[in-house]
Design a protein around this motif. Structure first.
Motif, PDB file in Angstrom:
ATOM      1  N   ILE A 167      28.627  -4.103 -12.532  1.00 12.16           N
ATOM      2  CA  ILE A 167      29.034  -5.200 -13.417  1.00 12.16           C
ATOM      3  C   ILE A 167      29.803  -4.655 -14.615  1.00 12.16           C
ATOM      4  N   GLU A 168      29.312  -3.579 -15.209  1.00  8.35           N
ATOM      5  CA  GLU A 168      30.012  -2.958 -16.336  1.00  8.35           C
ATOM      6  C   GLU A 168      31.405  -2.482 -15.922  1.00  8.35           C
ATOM      7  N   GLN A 169      31.511  -1.928 -14.719  1.00  9.99           N
ATOM      8  CA  GLN A 169      32.808  -1.448 -14.217  1.00  9.99           C
ATOM      9  C   GLN A 169      33.769  -2.610 -14.008  1.00  9.99           C
ATOM     10  N   ILE A 170      33.289  -3.699 -13.427  1.00 10.00           N
ATOM     11  CA  ILE A 170      34.127  -4.882 -13.209  1.00 10.00           C
ATOM     12  C   ILE A 170      34.630  -5.417 -14.547  1.00 10.00           C
ATOM     13  N   ALA A 171      33.728  -5.514 -15.517  1.00 14.24           N
ATOM     14  CA  ALA A 171      34.098  -6.024 -16.841  1.00 14.24           C
ATOM     15  C   ALA A 171      35.178  -5.152 -17.468  1.00 14.24           C
ATOM     16  N   ALA A 172      35.012  -3.844 -17.374  1.00 10.31           N
ATOM     17  CA  ALA A 172      35.994  -2.915 -17.953  1.00 10.31           C
ATOM     18  C   ALA A 172      37.333  -3.007 -17.222  1.00 10.31           C
ATOM     19  N   ASP A 173      37.297  -3.045 -15.903  1.00  8.88           N
ATOM     20  CA  ASP A 173      38.531  -3.090 -15.115  1.00  8.88           C
ATOM     21  C   ASP A 173      39.327  -4.376 -15.350  1.00  8.88           C
ATOM     22  N   LEU A 174      38.628  -5.493 -15.434  1.00  7.09           N
ATOM     23  CA  LEU A 174      39.303  -6.786 -15.532  1.00  7.09           C
ATOM     24  C   LEU A 174      39.453  -7.273 -16.967  1.00  7.09           C
ATOM     25  N   GLY A 175      38.841  -6.556 -17.903  1.00  6.46           N
ATOM     26  CA  GLY A 175      38.923  -6.959 -19.307  1.00  6.46           C
ATOM     27  C   GLY A 175      38.210  -8.279 -19.572  1.00  6.46           C
ATOM     28  N   ILE A 176      37.061  -8.473 -18.915  1.00  9.47           N
ATOM     29  CA  ILE A 176      36.288  -9.697 -19.084  1.00  9.47           C
ATOM     30  C   ILE A 176      34.911  -9.347 -19.650  1.00  9.47           C
ATOM     31  N   SER A 177      34.175 -10.361 -20.053  1.00  8.27           N
ATOM     32  CA  SER A 177      32.840 -10.128 -20.606  1.00  8.27           C
ATOM     33  C   SER A 177      31.880  -9.712 -19.491  1.00  8.27           C
ATOM     34  N   ASN A 178      30.787  -9.087 -19.893  1.00  9.28           N
ATOM     35  CA  ASN A 178      29.764  -8.714 -18.910  1.00  9.28           C
ATOM     36  C   ASN A 178      29.184  -9.950 -18.233  1.00  9.28           C
ATOM     37  N   VAL A 179      29.079 -11.045 -18.964  1.00  4.14           N
ATOM     38  CA  VAL A 179      28.550 -12.286 -18.388  1.00  4.14           C
ATOM     39  C   VAL A 179      29.479 -12.792 -17.288  1.00  4.14           C
ATOM     40  N   ASP A 180      30.787 -12.779 -17.551  1.00  3.85           N
ATOM     41  CA  ASP A 180      31.750 -13.212 -16.524  1.00  3.85           C
ATOM     42  C   ASP A 180      31.753 -12.255 -15.333  1.00  3.85           C
ATOM     43  N   ALA A 181      31.640 -10.964 -15.622  1.00  6.26           N
ATOM     44  CA  ALA A 181      31.589  -9.968 -14.542  1.00  6.26           C
ATOM     45  C   ALA A 181      30.323 -10.151 -13.711  1.00  6.26           C
ATOM     46  N   MET A 182      29.219 -10.476 -14.376  1.00  8.93           N
ATOM     47  CA  MET A 182      27.964 -10.702 -13.662  1.00  8.93           C
ATOM     48  C   MET A 182      28.094 -11.913 -12.735  1.00  8.93           C
ATOM     49  N   ASP A 183      28.714 -12.966 -13.229  1.00 10.59           N
ATOM     50  CA  ASP A 183      28.934 -14.160 -12.421  1.00 10.59           C
ATOM     51  C   ASP A 183      29.791 -13.824 -11.199  1.00 10.59           C
ATOM     52  N   LEU A 184      30.846 -13.068 -11.431  1.00 17.23           N
ATOM     53  CA  LEU A 184      31.737 -12.653 -10.346  1.00 17.23           C
ATOM     54  C   LEU A 184      30.972 -11.830  -9.309  1.00 17.23           C
ATOM     55  N   PHE A 185      30.195 -10.873  -9.781  1.00 17.47           N
ATOM     56  CA  PHE A 185      29.461  -9.992  -8.876  1.00 17.47           C
ATOM     57  C   PHE A 185      28.401 -10.737  -8.071  1.00 17.47           C
ATOM     58  N   TYR A 186      27.545 -11.495  -8.756  1.00 16.78           N
ATOM     59  CA  TYR A 186      26.436 -12.152  -8.060  1.00 16.78           C
ATOM     60  C   TYR A 186      26.879 -13.283  -7.146  1.00 16.78           C
ATOM     61  N   ASN A 187      28.109 -13.738  -7.282  1.00 13.29           N
ATOM     62  CA  ASN A 187      28.648 -14.766  -6.382  1.00 13.29           C
ATOM     63  C   ASN A 187      29.595 -14.185  -5.339  1.00 13.29           C
ATOM     64  N   SER A 188      29.611 -12.873  -5.223  1.00 14.54           N
ATOM     65  CA  SER A 188      30.530 -12.222  -4.279  1.00 14.54           C
ATOM     66  C   SER A 188      29.879 -11.992  -2.917  1.00 14.54           C
ATOM     67  N   ARG A 189      30.725 -11.880  -1.928  1.00 13.38           N
ATOM     68  CA  ARG A 189      30.281 -11.520  -0.576  1.00 13.38           C
ATOM     69  C   ARG A 189      29.730 -10.089  -0.585  1.00 13.38           C
ATOM     70  N   THR A 190      30.324  -9.231  -1.397  1.00 18.28           N
ATOM     71  CA  THR A 190      29.869  -7.846  -1.493  1.00 18.28           C
ATOM     72  C   THR A 190      28.411  -7.790  -1.929  1.00 18.28           C
ATOM     73  N   PHE A 191      28.048  -8.577  -2.947  1.00 22.73           N
ATOM     74  CA  PHE A 191      26.652  -8.615  -3.395  1.00 22.73           C
ATOM     75  C   PHE A 191      25.742  -9.085  -2.267  1.00 22.73           C
ATOM     76  N   GLN A 192      26.160 -10.118  -1.558  1.00 23.93           N
ATOM     77  CA  GLN A 192      25.341 -10.624  -0.447  1.00 23.93           C
ATOM     78  C   GLN A 192      25.082  -9.523   0.578  1.00 23.93           C
ATOM     79  N   LEU A 193      26.126  -8.783   0.909  1.00 26.99           N
ATOM     80  CA  LEU A 193      25.986  -7.716   1.906  1.00 26.99           C
ATOM     81  C   LEU A 193      25.092  -6.589   1.401  1.00 26.99           C
ATOM     82  N   ILE A 194      25.246  -6.207   0.130  1.00 25.44           N
ATOM     83  CA  ILE A 194      24.402  -5.150  -0.436  1.00 25.44           C
ATOM     84  C   ILE A 194      22.946  -5.597  -0.420  1.00 25.44           C
TER      85      ILE A 194
END
Length: 85
Positions: free
Chosen positions: A16-43
């Motif tokens: 989540i921290e990496q996503i936030a840094a890469d995309l320049g978004i807040s950790n909350v937005d990155a968390m939303d992106l991550f937990y709603n991703s297919r990648t998270f489901q697979l992990i």
């Protein structure tokens, strides 16, 4: 292979921290992106031992998913506008 839940939670936080840094978004937005991703489901389902992949790789997978999803939404909206017009 089953991963320790505490270690997985720590991995999720790093991703989540990496996503936030890469995309320049807040950790909350990155968390939303991550937990709603297919990648998270697979992990979380233990598919293909994805938890063994690097944090960077998994963050990039989520980012690619987001790009593809955003592109699909944009194309869908454009097609809807053309049909309405």
């Amino acid at each position: 292979m089953e991963a320790n839940e505490t270690l997985l939670q720590m991995k999720y936080a790093r991703i989540i921290e990496q996503i936030a840094a890469d995309l320049g978004i807040s950790n909350v937005d990155a968390m939303d992106l991550f937990y709603n991703s297919r990648t998270f489901q697979l992990i979380s389902q233990g598919i293909a031992d994805l938890h063994c992949r690097s944090d960077r790789y998994l963050a990039e997978e989520v980012e690619r998913e987001n790009e593809t999803h955003s592109f699909s939404l944009a194309v869908g909206n454009k097609e809807g506008e053309e049909q309405a017009g």
